[in-house]
Each structure stands twice: as C-alpha cells, then as structure tokens.
Design a protein around this motif. Sequence first.
Motif: not given
Length: 123
Positions: A36-48, A104-111
């Motif tokens: 995942x990645x998170x740019x300044x001021x943005x939500x954390x987003x899925x990458x791969x 599996x794209x959503x952050x909450x699905x990662x432990x």
Amino acid sequence: VQLQASGGGLVQAGGSLRLSCAASGRTFSSYGMGWFRQAPGKEREFVALISWSGGSTYHTDSVKGRFTISRDNAKNTVYLQMNRLKPEDTAVYYCAATPLSGVVLLRYEYDYWGQGTQVTVSS
C-alpha cells in the motif's frame, strides 16, 4: 508475523527502485502479501498483492506495466519492483500480510503491517 520494509529513497522521474519487505515468523508462506502507499494528505491506497504461493498477483491500474510484486518464500521476503517512476508515485510505502485469498484490496483485511519506507520521485 513482523514486517520490515526497506529500499525507499529519492529518485528522478523515469527511474527505478526496488522495495523489500522482510518477514519474521515461520508462517510467512501462508499469507498473501500486499503493498500500500500513502501520500501526504491522502488516504492509504492499495498498490499490489501476491498470493501465498506467488502464483497470483494483482496490481492497481495506476501502476500496471510499471510495478511488479514478487516474493521469495525461502527468504521470507516480498518485493516491489518499481520502474518508470512518476512524481505522483511519491508516498510512504507499506507492506502488509493477509490470511485471506483472492483479490484482497481493503486495509482492514490485512492483519500485519510494516513500518513504511519513503519513496520520493522528483520531476
């Protein structure tokens, strides 16, 4: 599972970086792994993501053809090869582990999450 991401840095647009995520624990090979990645001021987003066996991968549209996720279960490590980098790829990159299979794209699905590594792409 404990995760340690590394490999970030400063690179010019068009350049390449390879991120690594080293995992501790004997069960690494049973987890799907994502970046995942998170740019300044943005939500954390899925990458791969990559399946536990490495047989299946999925990349978000914005990085398809430029980034490649891979893993080496013998080394307990997952990689993200990033080519043709763009300024909009600038972000903190996180690796994460999920017990789920499929897309599996959503952050909450990662432990489990690594601490993040900064990637900065200059124009």
